[in-house]
Design a protein around this motif. Structure first.
Motif, short mmCIF file in Angstrom:
data_model
loop_
_atom_site.label_atom_id
_atom_site.label_comp_id
_atom_site.label_asym_id
_atom_site.label_seq_id
_atom_site.Cartn_x
_atom_site.Cartn_y
_atom_site.Cartn_z
N GLU A 53 0.97 -57.75 93.70
CA GLU A 53 1.72 -56.70 94.57
C GLU A 53 1.38 -54.62 93.73
O GLU A 53 1.12 -54.54 93.43
N LEU A 56 -0.60 -54.42 91.06
CA LEU A 56 -1.57 -53.52 90.91
C LEU A 56 -1.69 -52.34 91.65
O LEU A 56 -2.42 -51.15 91.44
N LYS A 57 -0.97 -52.24 92.14
CA LYS A 57 0.00 -50.52 92.81
C LYS A 57 -0.11 -49.49 91.54
O LYS A 57 -0.19 -48.65 91.57
N ILE A 62 -7.68 -51.18 85.96
CA ILE A 62 -7.66 -52.17 86.21
C ILE A 62 -9.14 -53.39 86.68
O ILE A 62 -10.15 -52.96 87.34
N MET A 64 -10.39 -56.58 87.67
CA MET A 64 -9.66 -57.73 88.29
C MET A 64 -11.07 -59.38 88.46
O MET A 64 -12.31 -59.12 88.33
N THR A 69 -7.89 -62.49 93.62
CA THR A 69 -7.84 -61.03 92.94
C THR A 69 -7.95 -59.98 94.05
O THR A 69 -7.18 -59.43 94.58
N SER A 73 -6.21 -56.49 95.83
CA SER A 73 -6.92 -55.95 95.70
C SER A 73 -7.61 -54.71 97.11
O SER A 73 -6.70 -53.54 97.77
N ILE A 78 -6.64 -50.85 97.31
CA ILE A 78 -6.75 -50.57 95.87
C ILE A 78 -8.73 -50.67 95.61
O ILE A 78 -8.80 -49.89 94.56
N GLY A 79 -8.90 -51.21 95.94
CA GLY A 79 -10.67 -51.94 95.97
C GLY A 79 -11.21 -52.39 97.31
O GLY A 79 -10.69 -51.64 98.05
N LYS A 97 -8.56 -45.42 88.99
CA LYS A 97 -7.58 -45.03 89.91
C LYS A 97 -7.66 -43.15 88.71
O LYS A 97 -7.01 -43.41 87.94
#
Length: 98
Positions: A53, A56-57, A62, A64, A69, A73, A78-79, A97
């Motif tokens: 985590e 990912l942040k 990224i 994945m 996974t 996200s 995030i995704g 990002k």
């Protein structure tokens, strides 16, 4: 829940390659497309959910692969499910990002 990760710097950005640890070293094949989940790309170290985590942040780029996974996200915002693609049922997602 364990994840295999490799972290690197790419053009002043933190890049994370992350996959479900059980996929490491496998090839996913669909028709003429093959995705290799190689140790050289994803296998720097094995981490638990909390460290995954955090990575990912803080990562800007990224790559994945895997149900756990990609789901993690999306849970973290995030995704997006809209960006998820599947090869032989295995989800993968790439996030940049800004």
């Amino acid at each position: 829940m364990q994840f295999s990760v490799k972290v690197s710097n790419y053009q002043k950005n933190l890049m994370l390659n992350i996959c479900d640890s059980d996929l490491l070293g496998k090839d996913i094949i669909q028709d003429k497309l093959t995705m290799s989940i190689s140790k050289s790309y994803y296998g720097e170290k094995i981490v638990g959910k909390q460290e995954a985590e955090e990575l990912l942040k803080k990562s800007s780029i990224i790559n994945m692969v895997g149900d756990q996974t990609v789901s993690l996200s999306i849970e973290l915002g995030i995704g997006s499910e809209n960006g998820v693609k599947r090869i032989s049922g295995v989800p993968f997602l790439i996030v940049f990002k800004m």
